[in-house]
Design an enzyme around this catalytic site. Structure first.
Site, short mmCIF file in Angstrom:
data_model
loop_
_atom_site.label_atom_id
_atom_site.label_comp_id
_atom_site.label_asym_id
_atom_site.label_seq_id
_atom_site.Cartn_x
_atom_site.Cartn_y
_atom_site.Cartn_z
N GLU A 44 36.36 5.31 101.18
CA GLU A 44 35.85 6.14 100.15
C GLU A 44 34.62 6.29 99.97
OE1 GLU A 44 37.97 6.79 95.85
OE2 GLU A 44 38.21 5.02 96.85
N LYS A 111 40.17 14.04 96.77
CA LYS A 111 41.10 13.08 96.50
C LYS A 111 42.19 13.86 95.38
CE LYS A 111 41.20 8.45 94.69
NZ LYS A 111 40.34 7.11 94.31
N CYS A 163 42.53 6.36 98.71
CA CYS A 163 42.76 5.35 97.80
C CYS A 163 43.97 5.40 96.68
CB CYS A 163 41.49 4.88 97.00
SG CYS A 163 41.55 3.13 96.39
#
Length: 615
Positions: A44, A111, A163
């Protein structure tokens, strides 16, 4: 369906080091291509670094990140590359993975969930992407799909949980990826290190592979990226609930690349799946954190006020371990080059020589210092190779004391001016140790631990002085047992004298027999109270009721401990606001910048503490 070779690459990046960050990515791609890799996944925000903070809010910073992405295109021939970066669209910034294939940007995944707990503050910078939404993004004049996407490589469909996406239970993107028949799921992460956390990640990766009927890939950032958080560079692969690949964590290298063939797979070294030793994790993370902090700050070494006690001795050993581990992994030449130093060893004991070049210690004796702590400090410094200096601060303390006595028209006495007389000794040490740090162009290491931070058992502008506070996120109870472990397991025989001393500030006259636990309470009790009060955010009454059943402490005494903790905690927030930057090493810390925010001024829990009187 043919097999494909996949690489996961961890990176040690630095905010605003555009050239260095890009070189790490390019080098990893080059290595993967040489190994005939079909697809490589980076962590990320790999292009910018996760710790760029409010830079993400600017217009130019995300734009420059896209320019870096453009620079990567020529290096992505014959391979698919997934790399993280921020993308700004009008007023909103998104945390994204860009997928490049054969020199072309194929698409961008955004995300969907932001981390907002503990050390994370993502909602300040990023906007969550809506599930199922896809838009067009203009990249070099071409329209590229952006949003909730899946891709295909060699007959395999693949997608991403970035994540925090993976930690959101029933609403996580993985369920929709499963419904879309995705066989490979990548989790590019910027997940901070904490002792014991790797076991939680293992469980997540293994359960995810089983839950989504997919091969699940996890790849994390590496190193002390920007000062506080340390990333462990973890890479894992699991399939059908079984862990198949796991790397060695906390490397001193710029990047690591690990490979996995689908559907063949590679069985991991079973020794990597053993129980986690927190003592070993601590020294690994802290030594890497010191190494990165030193080289990224472009400083020439460290200076440490070595008292002979537990805290400063721990830090001295961490520096020695930084040298030992760094040289063993990188080799002497690379290790020194990364620190920007040139040095030719003159003896067989290279590591001790290098410690001597990087660490200067000083024992600063007051009238209340003991010969035992002097011997403890001297023995340890000499055993690890550190430069050891010592001097008296009695004249400085006397000078300050006489000046204030003249100003107020009376003498200072221990009975009436205890805190004043203690603190001036600690403060008098600060100017001269800072001088030594400036002379050496070195970082001054602060020696505060988390337990002291809890209750303000520190002297501002004294023992809190420093450029970095390496152990401020771990409790004193852990430090004391770690030193005994380090003496035996790591072989630091110079810790023997340290481990036979009772922790004491040595600021009162010796006939007072001052000890830390006499001033405060047992460190074993502090750590239990802080877990409930700070980590779990329990009220004073809750803390008391829980601990009265867990600790063999008389009820009235336990109430006094709870009162003292909460009163000292609330009274000393201003000190925590001013402590030197510290590494996040444990499951929680008390740094208001990175974990626990508390008002500087408050009512001090007085109403809540009165409830204890009536119970």
């Amino acid at each position: 369906m043919s097999s494909i070779k996949i690489a996961c690459a961890t990176l040690n990046q630095t905010p605003l080091d555009w050239k260095g960050n890009l070189e790490h990515i390019k080098s990893a791609i080059k290595e993967a291509k040489a190994d005939n890799t079909d697809l490589i996944c980076f962590p990320e925000l790999a292009i910018t670094g996760y710790g760029s903070e409010d830079l993400f809010l600017s217009y130019w910073f995300p734009q420059k990140a896209v320019k870096q992405l453009e620079k990567l295109l020529p290096f992505c021939g014959g391979i698919t590359v997934a790399v993280g970066l921020p993308i700004r669209i009008q007023e909103k910034v998104y945390n994204c993975m860009a997928i490049i294939e054969d020199h072309q940007l194929k698409g961008i995944v955004a995300k969907q969930f932001m981390a907002i707990d503990g050390v994370h503050y993502e909602f300040r910078w990023f906007t969550p992407w809506q599930a199922g939404e896809v838009i067009s993004f203009d990249f070099l004049g071409h329209s590229v799909p952006m949003g909730d996407l899946v891709f295909e490589k060699g007959g395999y469909k693949y997608g991403f949980e970035i994540c925090e996406d993976a930690w959101r239970g029933d609403v996580r993107p993985g369920f929709r990826l499963r419904d879309r028949n995705v066989q490979l799921i990548f989790n590019p992460s910027a997940s901070h290190f904490a002792m014991g956390k790797t076991k939680l990640r293992e469980e997540l990766v293994c359960k995810s592979s089983q839950l989504f009927n997919a091969t699940y890939f996890y790849v994390n950032l590496l190193g002390n990226e920007s000062g506080r958080m340390i990333f462990d560079g973890e890479i894992m692969v699991a399939d059908k609930g079984r862990l198949l690949l796991k790397n060695t964590l906390l490397s001193f290298k710029d990047f690591q690349v690990k490979y996995f063939e689908v559907p063949k797979g590679i069985q991991s070294d079973l020794s990597l799946e053993s129980e986690v030793d927190k003592n070993e994790e601590f020294v690994q993370a802290a030594s890497l954190g010191l190494f990165d902090y030193l080289r990224k700050s472009k400083s020439k070494g460290f200076v440490l006020s070595l008292s002979g006690g537990a805290d400063s001795s721990t830090i001295a050993v961490l520096v020695a371990e930084m040298v030992r581990r760094g040289i063993e992994e990188l080799g002497l030449t690379v290790f020194m080059n990364k620190l920007g130093l040139t040095y030719i060893p003159t003896s067989e004991n290279t590591k001790k020589e290098i410690v001597g070049k990087l660490l200067t210690t000083a024992y600063q004796a007051s009238e209340n210092s003991s010969f035992a702590t002097f011997q403890s400090a001297k023995t340890l410094a000499e055993s690890i190779g550190a430069v050891f200096r010592h001097w008296e601060i009695s004249d400085e303390v006397k000078g300050y004391t006489e000046k204030i006595e003249k100003a107020i028209g009376r003498r200072l006495h221990w009975k009436t001016d205890d805190i004043t007389l203690q603190n001036i000794q600690a403060r008098a040490r600060s100017p001269i140790i800072w001088m030594l740090a400036n002379i050496n162009q070195a970082l001054l290491l602060s020696t505060s631990n988390r337990s002291e931070g809890d209750v303000g058992y520190t002297t501002m502008d004294g023992d809190t002085s420093g450029s970095i506070s390496p152990i401020a996120a771990v409790d004193k109870y852990f430090v004391i047992q770690w030193l005994k472990w380090a003496e035996v397991t790591l072989g630091y025989k110079g810790l023997h004298k340290v481990n036979n001393l009772q922790p004491t500030a040595e600021l009162r006259p010796s006939d007072n027999q001052q000890t830390d636990e006499k001033d405060l309470m047992p460190y074993s009790v502090i750590v239990e109270i802080e877990k409930l009060a700070i980590r779990d955010r329990r009220s004073p009454m809750d803390v008391y009721l829980i601990l009265k059943d867990e600790l063999e402490v008389e009820s009235s005494v336990l109430k006094d401990y709870v009162r003292k903790f909460f009163r000292l905690w609330s009274r000393n927030q201003w000190k925590r606001e001013r402590l030197a930057p510290s590494f996040h090493l444990d499951e929680f810390n008390v740094d208001p910048k990175t974990w626990y925010r508390f008002p500087i001024l408050s009512g001090g829990f007085e109403e809540e503490l009165k409830e204890l009187d009536n119970y």
